[in-house]
Design a protein around this motif. Structure first.
Motif, PDB file in Angstrom:
ATOM      1  N   SER A   5      -3.184 -44.184  72.769  1.00 43.99           N
ATOM      2  CA  SER A   5      -2.213 -43.176  73.344  1.00 43.99           C
ATOM      3  C   SER A   5      -2.934 -41.964  72.882  1.00 43.99           C
ATOM      4  O   SER A   5      -3.232 -41.084  74.013  1.00 43.99           O
ATOM      5  CB  SER A   5      -0.885 -42.989  72.609  1.00 43.99           C
ATOM      6  N   ASP A  52       2.692 -44.288  76.903  1.00 39.97           N
ATOM      7  CA  ASP A  52       3.277 -43.530  75.872  1.00 39.97           C
ATOM      8  C   ASP A  52       4.885 -43.985  75.834  1.00 39.97           C
ATOM      9  O   ASP A  52       5.499 -44.147  74.577  1.00 39.97           O
ATOM     10  CB  ASP A  52       3.333 -42.054  75.956  1.00 39.97           C
ATOM     11  N   THR A  53       5.567 -43.867  76.772  1.00 34.20           N
ATOM     12  CA  THR A  53       6.810 -44.383  76.775  1.00 34.20           C
ATOM     13  C   THR A  53       7.291 -45.679  76.353  1.00 34.20           C
ATOM     14  O   THR A  53       8.138 -45.662  75.370  1.00 34.20           O
ATOM     15  CB  THR A  53       7.391 -44.440  78.296  1.00 34.20           C
ATOM     16  N   SER A  69       5.331 -47.364  74.293  1.00 33.15           N
ATOM     17  CA  SER A  69       4.566 -47.693  72.863  1.00 33.15           C
ATOM     18  C   SER A  69       5.383 -46.839  71.886  1.00 33.15           C
ATOM     19  O   SER A  69       5.857 -47.378  70.772  1.00 33.15           O
ATOM     20  CB  SER A  69       3.400 -46.923  72.766  1.00 33.15           C
ATOM     21  N   PHE A  70       6.163 -45.728  72.335  1.00 31.79           N
ATOM     22  CA  PHE A  70       6.699 -44.916  71.124  1.00 31.79           C
ATOM     23  C   PHE A  70       8.184 -45.244  71.039  1.00 31.79           C
ATOM     24  O   PHE A  70       8.869 -45.241  70.064  1.00 31.79           O
ATOM     25  CB  PHE A  70       6.719 -43.491  71.284  1.00 31.79           C
ATOM     26  N   GLU A  78       9.517 -38.615  67.467  1.00 32.02           N
ATOM     27  CA  GLU A  78       9.237 -37.696  68.671  1.00 32.02           C
ATOM     28  C   GLU A  78       8.305 -36.923  68.084  1.00 32.02           C
ATOM     29  O   GLU A  78       7.624 -36.383  69.188  1.00 32.02           O
ATOM     30  CB  GLU A  78      10.649 -37.096  68.819  1.00 32.02           C
ATOM     31  N   GLU A 127       4.953 -38.445  69.171  1.00 30.13           N
ATOM     32  CA  GLU A 127       4.916 -38.672  70.889  1.00 30.13           C
ATOM     33  C   GLU A 127       4.713 -37.522  71.605  1.00 30.13           C
ATOM     34  O   GLU A 127       3.684 -37.241  72.181  1.00 30.13           O
ATOM     35  CB  GLU A 127       6.105 -39.389  71.412  1.00 30.13           C
TER      36      GLU A 127
END
Length: 290
Positions: free
Chosen positions: A18, A72-73, A75-76, A113, A116
């Motif tokens: 990422s 990212d969406t 993974s996090f 958060e 990310e």
């Protein structure tokens, strides 16, 4: 190994991918002023080679940005789900009150958060500041030197912001951990007092960030004026003038992004301390596959 460390280790492959994609994405962003300047000079000489470079950079940027966002969406969200689940299970085994568990899952969400959103913002700010500084040295060394000097007071302002915000965040987190209990008791006076105290902490954070932003903006005015004077002295072509002004703009815009990142960063040590205290060390888990 602590809760946070254990999950960061478990998801390190995804985090590495990422952040690597974020670096590449910001590298393309950094090349835009150069490519536009190249396009302008080329078109003035009836050449489309610069435009071809600009289009290639744009298409590559779009592809990397879209891929990074999708990755990212997933993974996090997965990182938060794993961390919050283990936190809840551990706290319920220890018979911790539901209100405290709920407050700590919110803290876990805040931590993820930050990883990310704010780490990406920090990478973008670093490219805007240090990448633009490098390009300014290539276009006009004098402006590069002036921009470098500006780094010293800006760093001092943000160091003050980091320390002050850290103290305020600790106070705010102490109050936030009691929120569910306050709501459950339902006492009007206590509830009003709780949210007023919390609002006071948020106001202090906002005021601190505003002060640092104003100081940095005032410092940046001199650099902007110097750039305009140098860019209009007749010694540069149009493409170089555009690129120089754009990189100064990127440079100062990077400063604008730093206070918000620094303020969020100042909250991380306290969040991590609370999460680690809330859970006992457990054996290492095997590393997830990407």
């Amino acid at each position: 190994m602590s809760l946070v460390s254990r999950h960061l280790r478990r998801h390190r492959a995804r985090l590495t991918i990422s952040y690597s994609l974020t670096v590449v994405e910001n590298l393309f962003e950094l090349l835009y002023p150069f490519a536009v300047g190249l396009s302008v000079n080329g078109l003035l000489d009836d050449s489309w080679s610069g435009v071809a470079v600009l289009v290639a950079i744009t298409l590559a940027h779009i592809a990397v940005g879209a891929g990074r966002q999708v990755f990212d969406t997933r993974s996090f969200n997965r990182l938060y789900a794993d961390m919050a689940s283990e936190l809840v299970e551990s706290q319920r085994r220890d018979s911790v009150e539901t209100s405290s568990v709920a407050a700590r899952t919110v803290l876990a969400g805040d931590y993820v958060e930050f990883l990310e959103v704010d780490v990406g913002a920090a990478i973008a700010a670093a490219f805007a500041v240090f990448g633009s500084l490098l390009m300014l040295f290539l276009y006009d060394p004098l402006i590069g030197v002036a921009a470098s000097v500006l780094l010293v007071p800006v760093a001092l302002v943000n160091l003050w912001l980091l320390r002050r915000s850290g103290r305020i965040h600790r106070d705010a987190n102490d109050v936030s951990e009691q929120e569910v209990s306050v709501i459950e008791r339902g006492r009007a006076v206590e509830t009003r007092r709780h949210f007023r105290v919390l609002a006071g902490h948020w106001n202090r954070l906002s005021d601190t960030e505003a002060i640092s932003w104003v100081l940095v903006e005032l410092l940046a005015v001199g650099l902007v004026v110097l750039t305009l004077v140098r860019a209009t002295d007749g010694g540069s072509d149009i493409g170089a003038i555009f690129a120089t002004i754009a990189y100064v703009w990127f440079y100062t815009a990077g400063f604008d992004a730093v206070p918000a990142v620094v303020q969020r960063m100042s909250n991380l040590p306290d969040i991590r301390r609370r999460l680690d205290l809330a859970t006992s060390a457990q054996p290492n888990d095997p590393t997830d596959e990407v």
